[in-house]
Scaffold this active site. Structure first.
Site, PDB file in Angstrom:
ATOM      1  N   HIS A 188     -14.131   3.579 -20.875  1.00  0.00           N
ATOM      2  CA  HIS A 188     -13.826   2.976 -22.178  1.00  0.00           C
ATOM      3  C   HIS A 188     -15.054   2.574 -22.968  1.00  0.00           C
ATOM      4  O   HIS A 188     -14.936   1.989 -24.051  1.00  0.00           O
ATOM      5  CB  HIS A 188     -12.901   1.763 -21.991  1.00  0.00           C
ATOM      6  CG  HIS A 188     -11.631   2.119 -21.284  1.00  0.00           C
ATOM      7  ND1 HIS A 188     -11.518   2.079 -19.912  1.00  0.00           N
ATOM      8  CD2 HIS A 188     -10.443   2.557 -21.757  1.00  0.00           C
ATOM      9  CE1 HIS A 188     -10.300   2.462 -19.574  1.00  0.00           C
ATOM     10  NE2 HIS A 188      -9.631   2.767 -20.656  1.00  0.00           N
ATOM     11  N   GLY A 206     -12.477 -11.295 -28.700  1.00  0.00           N
ATOM     12  CA  GLY A 206     -11.316 -10.415 -28.557  1.00  0.00           C
ATOM     13  C   GLY A 206     -11.336  -9.316 -29.612  1.00  0.00           C
ATOM     14  O   GLY A 206     -11.033  -8.154 -29.334  1.00  0.00           O
ATOM     15  N   THR A 237     -10.665 -17.836 -29.556  1.00  0.00           N
ATOM     16  CA  THR A 237      -9.889 -18.959 -30.093  1.00  0.00           C
ATOM     17  C   THR A 237      -8.815 -19.356 -29.079  1.00  0.00           C
ATOM     18  O   THR A 237      -8.466 -18.582 -28.185  1.00  0.00           O
ATOM     19  CB  THR A 237      -9.205 -18.593 -31.417  1.00  0.00           C
ATOM     20  OG1 THR A 237      -8.339 -17.473 -31.195  1.00  0.00           O
ATOM     21  CG2 THR A 237     -10.224 -18.250 -32.494  1.00  0.00           C
ATOM     22  N   GLU A 259      -5.037 -19.620 -24.297  1.00  0.00           N
ATOM     23  CA  GLU A 259      -5.516 -18.350 -24.862  1.00  0.00           C
ATOM     24  C   GLU A 259      -5.135 -17.242 -23.885  1.00  0.00           C
ATOM     25  O   GLU A 259      -4.247 -17.451 -23.069  1.00  0.00           O
ATOM     26  CB  GLU A 259      -7.016 -18.425 -25.179  1.00  0.00           C
ATOM     27  CG  GLU A 259      -7.899 -18.933 -24.072  1.00  0.00           C
ATOM     28  CD  GLU A 259      -8.309 -17.877 -23.097  1.00  0.00           C
ATOM     29  OE1 GLU A 259      -7.629 -17.756 -22.048  1.00  0.00           O
ATOM     30  OE2 GLU A 259      -9.316 -17.197 -23.333  1.00  0.00           O
ATOM     31  N   MET A 260      -5.760 -16.075 -23.972  1.00  0.00           N
ATOM     32  CA  MET A 260      -5.207 -14.953 -23.223  1.00  0.00           C
ATOM     33  C   MET A 260      -6.218 -14.112 -22.442  1.00  0.00           C
ATOM     34  O   MET A 260      -5.881 -13.012 -22.009  1.00  0.00           O
ATOM     35  CB  MET A 260      -4.408 -14.042 -24.185  1.00  0.00           C
ATOM     36  CG  MET A 260      -3.320 -14.781 -24.931  1.00  0.00           C
ATOM     37  SD  MET A 260      -2.290 -13.739 -25.964  1.00  0.00           S
ATOM     38  CE  MET A 260      -1.351 -12.846 -24.733  1.00  0.00           C
ATOM     39  N   GLU A 261      -7.426 -14.602 -22.245  1.00  0.00           N
ATOM     40  CA  GLU A 261      -8.453 -13.749 -21.627  1.00  0.00           C
ATOM     41  C   GLU A 261      -9.299 -14.403 -20.534  1.00  0.00           C
ATOM     42  O   GLU A 261      -9.790 -13.723 -19.627  1.00  0.00           O
ATOM     43  CB  GLU A 261      -9.421 -13.230 -22.714  1.00  0.00           C
ATOM     44  CG  GLU A 261      -8.802 -12.260 -23.706  1.00  0.00           C
ATOM     45  CD  GLU A 261      -8.005 -12.940 -24.811  1.00  0.00           C
ATOM     46  OE1 GLU A 261      -8.170 -14.166 -24.997  1.00  0.00           O
ATOM     47  OE2 GLU A 261      -7.212 -12.260 -25.474  1.00  0.00           O
ATOM     48  N   ASP A 299      -5.425 -23.199 -33.775  1.00  0.00           N
ATOM     49  CA  ASP A 299      -4.141 -23.790 -34.165  1.00  0.00           C
ATOM     50  C   ASP A 299      -3.747 -24.830 -33.132  1.00  0.00           C
ATOM     51  O   ASP A 299      -4.249 -24.811 -32.016  1.00  0.00           O
ATOM     52  CB  ASP A 299      -3.058 -22.705 -34.280  1.00  0.00           C
ATOM     53  CG  ASP A 299      -2.976 -21.831 -33.032  1.00  0.00           C
ATOM     54  OD1 ASP A 299      -3.913 -21.031 -32.811  1.00  0.00           O
ATOM     55  OD2 ASP A 299      -2.028 -21.986 -32.264  1.00  0.00           O
TER      56      ASP A 299
HETATM   57  N1  HPA Z   1      -1.366 -18.770 -27.593  1.00  0.00           N
HETATM   58  C1  HPA Z   1      -2.086 -17.850 -26.947  1.00  0.00           C
HETATM   59  N2  HPA Z   1      -3.282 -17.472 -27.350  1.00  0.00           N
HETATM   60  C2  HPA Z   1      -3.785 -18.045 -28.466  1.00  0.00           C
HETATM   61  C3  HPA Z   1      -3.082 -18.994 -29.182  1.00  0.00           C
HETATM   62  C4  HPA Z   1      -1.809 -19.378 -28.711  1.00  0.00           C
HETATM   63  O1  HPA Z   1      -1.127 -20.224 -29.313  1.00  0.00           O
HETATM   64  N3  HPA Z   1      -3.846 -19.364 -30.246  1.00  0.00           N
HETATM   65  C5  HPA Z   1      -4.993 -18.643 -30.161  1.00  0.00           C
HETATM   66  N4  HPA Z   1      -4.958 -17.847 -29.090  1.00  0.00           N
END
Ligand code: HPA
Length: 233
Positions: free
Chosen positions: A5, A21, A91, A180-182, A205
């Protein structure tokens, strides 16, 4: 030689790499904060650049969203390109009411729901933690730059959309600052493959209050976070 990749040549990627990301953030940072930057990856438009920050060689590469995508880039960067320091710059959504949007967080640990973090450990629980050397250097740099940071734990999830409003209560009780997701897979894989990892996040947020950052605020805290990370090169 390159990897599946990433089309860079071995040697094109610096020992220290920032991982946003969004690949367009990698491009933006390379164009605005780095000197003599060149693009080493365009596969899937997941841009990667190497350049210089204050005379130090540093790279930045999009990781994509989620732990599946992040794991691919972390694997290839460490195994093929011999990257030593991986710093996520991203974020998170705050799950504590008192946290303001724009707050910069240095993640000490990442809980999460990644299958990769459970199945590999026979159903037991591995505590995914940041590298202490990178963490304490980032903290020192933030103090020097007079950027306020919070040090604490975050949660990495595979599901951005979730209908259960109580889902985060138990995690908030246990001190988790944001979602978050990573990060969790970044910490776990880096440790397994012998590299150092850190995750610097800004609150985009607040899941409790519904607050979200204006684009101006987002830009400011995003630049603060990038400067801390780039100082680690
Ligand atoms: N959830 C998951 N990942 C995120 C969020 C969230 O509310 N805000 C920024 N990344």
């Amino acid at each position: 030689m390159s990897s599946i990749h990433i089309e860079a040549k071995v040697g094109d990627v610096a020992e220290t790499i920032l991982l946003p990301g969004d690949p367009l953030r990698a491009k933006h940072v390379a164009e605005t904060l780095l000197e003599d930057a060149f693009c080493f990856n365009k596969v899937r438009n997941m841009f990667g650049y190497t350049g210089f920050y204050k005379g130090k060689r540093v790279s930045i590469q999009g990781s994509g969203m989620g732990m599946g995508s992040t794991a691919i880039y972390v694997n290839e960067l460490i195994n093929t390109y011999k990257v030593k320091n991986l710093i996520r710059v991203g974020t998170c959504g705050a799950i504590q009411e008192k946290l303001n949007v724009g707050q910069v967080i240095l993640a000490m640990s990442a809980s999460g729901d990644s299958g990769a973090n459970m199945t590999h450990f026979g159903g037991l629980h591995y505590a995914a933690t940041a590298d202490f050397d990178l963490l304490q250097r980032a903290y020192q740099k933030a103090l020097e730059l007079k950027i306020n940071t919070l040090q604490g734990s975050i949660f990495s999830t595979n599901t951005f959309y979730d209908d259960d409003p109580k889902r985060w209560d138990i995690w908030e009780q246990h001190g988790i600052l944001g979602v978050e997701m990573e990060t969790q897979i970044l910490f776990t894989l880096s440790k397994r493959l012998g590299a150092k990892a850190l995750s610097i996040l800004t609150v985009s947020d607040n899941i409790r209050t519904g607050a979200s950052a204006s684009s101006k605020d987002r830009e400011q805290s995003y630049m603060d976070m990038m400067k801390i990370a780039l100082e680690l090169a």
